[in-house]
Design an enzyme around this catalytic site. Structure first.
Site, PDB file in Angstrom:
ATOM      1  N   PHE A 149       0.811  -1.223   0.000  1.00 13.94           N
ATOM      2  CA  PHE A 149       0.000   0.000   0.000  1.00 13.94           C
ATOM      3  C   PHE A 149       0.842   1.270   0.000  1.00 13.94           C
ATOM      4  O   PHE A 149       0.368   2.330  -0.386  1.00 13.94           O
ATOM      5  CB  PHE A 149      -0.911   0.014   1.248  1.00 13.94           C
ATOM      6  CG  PHE A 149      -0.200   0.474   2.493  1.00 13.94           C
ATOM      7  CD1 PHE A 149      -0.094   1.829   2.799  1.00 13.94           C
ATOM      8  CD2 PHE A 149       0.420  -0.432   3.350  1.00 13.94           C
ATOM      9  CE1 PHE A 149       0.591   2.259   3.928  1.00 13.94           C
ATOM     10  CE2 PHE A 149       1.110  -0.018   4.472  1.00 13.94           C
ATOM     11  CZ  PHE A 149       1.195   1.331   4.757  1.00 13.94           C
ATOM     12  N   LYS A 173      -1.556  -6.989  -9.234  1.00 11.59           N
ATOM     13  CA  LYS A 173      -2.473  -7.103  -8.089  1.00 11.59           C
ATOM     14  C   LYS A 173      -1.998  -6.070  -7.073  1.00 11.59           C
ATOM     15  O   LYS A 173      -1.122  -6.337  -6.264  1.00 11.59           O
ATOM     16  CB  LYS A 173      -2.413  -8.528  -7.514  1.00 11.59           C
ATOM     17  CG  LYS A 173      -3.645  -8.994  -6.763  1.00 11.59           C
ATOM     18  CD  LYS A 173      -4.048  -8.138  -5.587  1.00 11.59           C
ATOM     19  CE  LYS A 173      -3.205  -8.329  -4.353  1.00 11.59           C
ATOM     20  NZ  LYS A 173      -3.549  -7.343  -3.285  1.00 11.59           N
ATOM     21  N   GLU A 176      -5.056  -3.705  -1.775  1.00  9.68           N
ATOM     22  CA  GLU A 176      -6.501  -3.457  -1.710  1.00  9.68           C
ATOM     23  C   GLU A 176      -6.815  -2.217  -0.871  1.00  9.68           C
ATOM     24  O   GLU A 176      -7.952  -1.767  -0.829  1.00  9.68           O
ATOM     25  CB  GLU A 176      -7.230  -4.697  -1.161  1.00  9.68           C
ATOM     26  CG  GLU A 176      -6.845  -5.152   0.245  1.00  9.68           C
ATOM     27  CD  GLU A 176      -5.618  -6.076   0.280  1.00  9.68           C
ATOM     28  OE1 GLU A 176      -4.647  -5.804  -0.466  1.00  9.68           O
ATOM     29  OE2 GLU A 176      -5.626  -7.032   1.072  1.00  9.68           O
ATOM     30  N   ARG A 177      -5.776  -1.653  -0.206  1.00  9.78           N
ATOM     31  CA  ARG A 177      -6.057  -0.479   0.637  1.00  9.78           C
ATOM     32  C   ARG A 177      -6.081   0.815  -0.174  1.00  9.78           C
ATOM     33  O   ARG A 177      -6.742   1.764   0.186  1.00  9.78           O
ATOM     34  CB  ARG A 177      -5.022  -0.387   1.756  1.00  9.78           C
ATOM     35  CG  ARG A 177      -5.336  -1.395   2.856  1.00  9.78           C
ATOM     36  CD  ARG A 177      -4.311  -1.374   3.940  1.00  9.78           C
ATOM     37  NE  ARG A 177      -3.475  -2.562   3.875  1.00  9.78           N
ATOM     38  CZ  ARG A 177      -2.393  -2.753   4.592  1.00  9.78           C
ATOM     39  NH1 ARG A 177      -1.981  -1.826   5.423  1.00  9.78           N
ATOM     40  NH2 ARG A 177      -1.694  -3.861   4.482  1.00  9.78           N
ATOM     41  N   SER A 226       5.624  -7.022   2.998  1.00  7.30           N
ATOM     42  CA  SER A 226       6.252  -7.381   4.272  1.00  7.30           C
ATOM     43  C   SER A 226       7.020  -8.705   4.137  1.00  7.30           C
ATOM     44  O   SER A 226       6.729  -9.517   3.254  1.00  7.30           O
ATOM     45  CB  SER A 226       5.178  -7.490   5.351  1.00  7.30           C
ATOM     46  OG  SER A 226       4.235  -8.469   4.974  1.00  7.30           O
ATOM     47  N   CYS A 281       9.513   1.933   3.000  1.00  3.71           N
ATOM     48  CA  CYS A 281      10.409   0.807   3.260  1.00  3.71           C
ATOM     49  C   CYS A 281      11.834   1.292   3.480  1.00  3.71           C
ATOM     50  O   CYS A 281      12.665   0.580   4.014  1.00  3.71           O
ATOM     51  CB  CYS A 281      10.384  -0.163   2.095  1.00  3.71           C
ATOM     52  SG  CYS A 281      10.830   0.633   0.560  1.00  3.71           S
ATOM     53  N   GLU A 382       9.151  -4.262  12.984  1.00  2.34           N
ATOM     54  CA  GLU A 382       8.976  -3.188  12.004  1.00  2.34           C
ATOM     55  C   GLU A 382       7.673  -2.467  12.357  1.00  2.34           C
ATOM     56  O   GLU A 382       6.577  -2.988  12.129  1.00  2.34           O
ATOM     57  CB  GLU A 382       8.892  -3.757  10.573  1.00  2.34           C
ATOM     58  CG  GLU A 382       8.824  -2.664   9.530  1.00  2.34           C
ATOM     59  CD  GLU A 382       8.596  -3.172   8.100  1.00  2.34           C
ATOM     60  OE1 GLU A 382       8.029  -4.255   7.920  1.00  2.34           O
ATOM     61  OE2 GLU A 382       8.974  -2.431   7.170  1.00  2.34           O
TER      62      GLU A 382
HETATM   63  P1  NAD Z   1       1.763  -6.652   2.934  1.00  4.02           P
HETATM   64  O1  NAD Z   1       2.823  -7.683   2.942  1.00  4.02           O
HETATM   65  O2  NAD Z   1       0.691  -6.739   3.971  1.00  4.02           O
HETATM   66  O3  NAD Z   1       0.981  -6.665   1.524  1.00  4.02           O
HETATM   67  C1  NAD Z   1       1.680  -6.684   0.301  1.00  4.02           C
HETATM   68  C2  NAD Z   1       0.815  -7.389  -0.744  1.00  4.02           C
HETATM   69  O4  NAD Z   1       0.599  -8.737  -0.339  1.00  4.02           O
HETATM   70  C3  NAD Z   1      -0.566  -6.766  -0.920  1.00  4.02           C
HETATM   71  O5  NAD Z   1      -0.884  -6.723  -2.284  1.00  4.02           O
HETATM   72  C4  NAD Z   1      -1.487  -7.698  -0.145  1.00  4.02           C
HETATM   73  O6  NAD Z   1      -2.788  -7.762  -0.692  1.00  4.02           O
HETATM   74  C5  NAD Z   1      -0.781  -9.037  -0.253  1.00  4.02           C
HETATM   75  N1  NAD Z   1      -1.004  -9.880   0.939  1.00  4.02           N
HETATM   76  C6  NAD Z   1      -1.149  -9.455   2.220  1.00  4.02           C
HETATM   77  N2  NAD Z   1      -1.333 -10.508   3.032  1.00  4.02           N
HETATM   78  C7  NAD Z   1      -1.282 -11.622   2.270  1.00  4.02           C
HETATM   79  C8  NAD Z   1      -1.401 -13.024   2.541  1.00  4.02           C
HETATM   80  N3  NAD Z   1      -1.594 -13.483   3.770  1.00  4.02           N
HETATM   81  N4  NAD Z   1      -1.291 -13.883   1.502  1.00  4.02           N
HETATM   82  C9  NAD Z   1      -1.086 -13.432   0.243  1.00  4.02           C
HETATM   83  N5  NAD Z   1      -0.975 -12.112  -0.059  1.00  4.02           N
HETATM   84  C10 NAD Z   1      -1.079 -11.221   0.930  1.00  4.02           C
HETATM   85  O7  NAD Z   1       2.482  -5.225   2.976  1.00  4.02           O
HETATM   86  P2  NAD Z   1       1.835  -3.790   3.127  1.00  4.02           P
HETATM   87  O8  NAD Z   1       1.333  -3.613   4.522  1.00  4.02           O
HETATM   88  O9  NAD Z   1       0.899  -3.511   2.017  1.00  4.02           O
HETATM   89  O10 NAD Z   1       3.113  -2.859   2.896  1.00  4.02           O
HETATM   90  C11 NAD Z   1       4.045  -2.574   3.912  1.00  4.02           C
HETATM   91  C12 NAD Z   1       5.191  -3.543   3.923  1.00  4.02           C
HETATM   92  O11 NAD Z   1       5.842  -3.555   2.656  1.00  4.02           O
HETATM   93  C13 NAD Z   1       6.272  -3.162   4.917  1.00  4.02           C
HETATM   94  O12 NAD Z   1       6.742  -4.330   5.536  1.00  4.02           O
HETATM   95  C14 NAD Z   1       7.348  -2.509   4.056  1.00  4.02           C
HETATM   96  O13 NAD Z   1       8.651  -2.542   4.606  1.00  4.02           O
HETATM   97  C15 NAD Z   1       7.258  -3.359   2.836  1.00  4.02           C
HETATM   98  N6  NAD Z   1       7.809  -2.684   1.670  1.00  4.02           N
HETATM   99  C16 NAD Z   1       9.036  -3.088   1.232  1.00  4.02           C
HETATM  100  C17 NAD Z   1       9.615  -2.455   0.150  1.00  4.02           C
HETATM  101  C18 NAD Z   1      10.961  -2.872  -0.353  1.00  4.02           C
HETATM  102  O14 NAD Z   1      11.365  -2.366  -1.384  1.00  4.02           O
HETATM  103  N7  NAD Z   1      11.672  -3.778   0.278  1.00  4.02           N
HETATM  104  C19 NAD Z   1       8.942  -1.406  -0.493  1.00  4.02           C
HETATM  105  C20 NAD Z   1       7.693  -1.027  -0.025  1.00  4.02           C
HETATM  106  C21 NAD Z   1       7.129  -1.678   1.061  1.00  4.02           C
END
Ligand code: NAD
Length: 497
Positions: A149, A173, A176-177, A226, A281, A382
């Site tokens: 998100f 994909k 969704e937020r 994450s 991130c 985090e």
């Molecule tokens: P998230 O992991 O909750 O979601 C990321 C994606 O995965 C979304 O599209 C979500 O719909 C999907 N998802 C969530 N739960 C899932 C599950 N149980 N099974 C399958 N798919 C699932 O992350 P977020 O809260 O949207 O974003 C924040 C996180 O992203 C932080 O940990 C941040 O550090 C990380 N991030 C990392 C980078 C990088 O370059 N390393 C960049 C941006 C964000």
């Protein structure tokens, strides 16, 4: 209530299911739209459209692909204001910050405009008498992106321009937020002349993600999010034979040495910790104050943290907007409380902040915790919010050891006036992206982005030359054009002569 649909085969498309998720305006706390959550059948439709489009798109000329990328880039410039407003309204970040991510994402499109150069192969003349060798790279097929998100436009732009410019088709994909930026991008691609089916958006949750990970017609998956989900995506998608790049979470440290300009360091630490409400991130979430830098640094940081102007992202005079959801705000409140319970000093407490006229918004002010130790939850977890933890270290070597012992290795920064210290730091630290007096060292589009350790699962960073490599596979061709008939074929293994 507005419903945000998928984008499949060049048109907004309703879903097979009626499942939806709420999309909030984080500044008011109001539910402003619903987003459809895809079933596996919706993913199938998008993949079918992308597979069909791949036949012609992978055969299109480089000039045609580059022409689309140039047109797409111009549209991103033209619609920057509108796009920034869309991002801010669903994510909460201040409009100028949203503009920043549009510009950094657009740089990847600019890189993709030069894809013809990046795709040039090698040629070796006369490797044997009358024999030449050349190589070239070809697209994979249907590629998918699953994105977080916190950068609703920049992170998808790390992926699809390079995938598409190298001749692949794409299924995105998004989170969704805050899904609306991706729907808007789909419309811009169509206006830029991208054929139907080359870029598709499927909104959804785990159901859609799992359908992507298992889909037999998807060749590659790019994930950013994450760490637990990055590990899951990597394991499941590689098990079904796909290429995977999976970027995870972070805990980024900024080390401040006593020889640094403290005012400069504190200014940059404040912006890097609290900008976008800490939901980057590459946000600095840990300051490592070395030796006598500690007390003076904390004093300046406290002053600056109290000066951060918090309010709705639509008001560009604000420095920082709300958290993305109420759950994210609550996580920040809990993290500060646990920090205090475990012995950290709460120097600035942002938990009780309310913004006049936006009492139901998901706001938390900047919090500054001092004397945090590496066993406290404020350090090990985090938080992904506006909380800066200060850890004290006696020497640069101790600071490097702290960073290297941390499971994450996304970004880190050193503030110093010593070239020797900077050189030692960048050589010894086990982190993928390093800033010297630069707090958020996000690489330019023509370098690649990626952390080490739990911040990147597998071995593939994103965009730049690594992106081109990821979205293509090589062929090597050995050629002979016989001048005369009568050459005999040898039965021994071919060697050059
Ligand atoms: P998230 O992991 O909750 O979601 C990321 C994606 O995965 C979304 O599209 C979500 O719909 C999907 N998802 C969530 N739960 C899932 C599950 N149980 N099974 C399958 N798919 C699932 O992350 P977020 O809260 O949207 O974003 C924040 C996180 O992203 C932080 O940990 C941040 O550090 C990380 N991030 C990392 C980078 C990088 O370059 N390393 C960049 C941006 C964000």
């Amino acid at each position: 209530m507005k419903t945000i649909e998928h984008w499949i085969n060049g048109a907004a498309t309703p879903a097979n299911s009626t499942r939806t998720a709420p999309v909030y305006d984080p500044a008011t706390g109001a539910r402003q739209a619903d987003v459809l959550l895809a079933e596996a059948a919706d993913v199938d439709s998008a993949v079918a459209a992308a597979s069909k489009a791949f036949v012609a798109w992978s055969d299109s000329s480089l000039s045609q692909r580059v022409k689309v990328m140039f047109a797409f880039r111009e549209l991103l410039v033209k619609h920057e204001d509108e796009l920034a407003r869309i991002i801010s309204s669903e994510h909460g970040k201040v409009i100028d910050d949203a503009r920043g991510e549009i510009v950094r994402g657009r740089e990847i499109v600019e890189y993709a405009c030069g894809i013809a150069d990046a795709l040039k192969g090698d040629f070796s003349d006369q490797v044997s008498r009358g024999v030449d060798v050349h190589n070239f790279r070809q697209p994979l097929g249907v590629c998918a992106g699953i994105t977080p998100f916190n950068f609703p436009i920049m992170v998808p732009l790390w992926m699809h321009p390079i995938a598409i410019a190298t001749g692949n088709t794409f299924v995105l994909k998004p989170s969704e937020r805050d899904p609306s930026a991706s729907a808007f991008v789909a419309e811009l691609y169509a206006e830029a002349g991208l054929p139907d089916g080359v870029f598709n958006v499927v909104n959804g949750d785990k159901v859609a993600v799992d359908a992507i990970l298992d889909h037999p017609d998807i060749e590659a998956v790019s994930f950013v999010g994450s760490t637990p989900i990055a590990k899951y995506v990597h394991e499941r998608a590689t098990a079904s034979g796909k290429r995977v790049q999976a970027l995870g979470g972070a805990k980024n440290h900024a080390v401040v040495l006593p020889d640094a300009d403290l005012e400069y360091a504190a200014n940059h630490l404040t912006a890097a910790a609290f900008g976008s409400a800490g939901q980057r991130c590459m946000a600095v979430s840990v300051g490592v104050a070395v030796g006598p830098a500690g007390d003076a640094l904390v004093e300046v940081l406290a002053r600056k943290a109290r000066e951060v102007k918090v309010g709705p992202g639509s008001d560009v005079s604000n420095d920082m907007g709300p958290l993305v959801t109420d759950a994210a705000r609550q996580r920040v409140v809990d993290a500060v409380a646990t920090g205090a319970e475990q012995g950290a000093t709460v120097v600035v407490d942002g938990r009780d902040l309310t913004v006049a006229g936006h009492e139901d918004g998901f706001f938390a002010g900047p919090s500054l915790l001092d004397h945090v130790t590496t066993d406290m939850k404020a350090y090990t977890e985090e938080i992904f919010g506006p909380v800066l933890s200060i850890v004290r270290a006696d020497t640069l070597d101790e600071a490097i050891e702290i960073i290297n012992d941390n499971p994450y290795g996304n970004g880190t920064a050193l503030f110093t006036s010593s070239g020797e210290a900077a050189r030692r730091f960048q050589r010894q630290v086990r982190v993928g992206m390093i800033g010297v007096n630069v707090p958020i060292p996000v690489p330019m589009s023509y370098y690649s982005f990626g952390g080490w350790k739990d911040s990147l699962i597998g071995d593939s960073p994103i965009h730049g030359a690594e992106g081109v490599r990821f979205y293509t596979r090589p062929k090597v061709v050995t050629t002979r054009w016989p001048e005369t008939d009568g050459h005999t074929a040898a039965f021994n293994f071919p060697t050059s002569n």
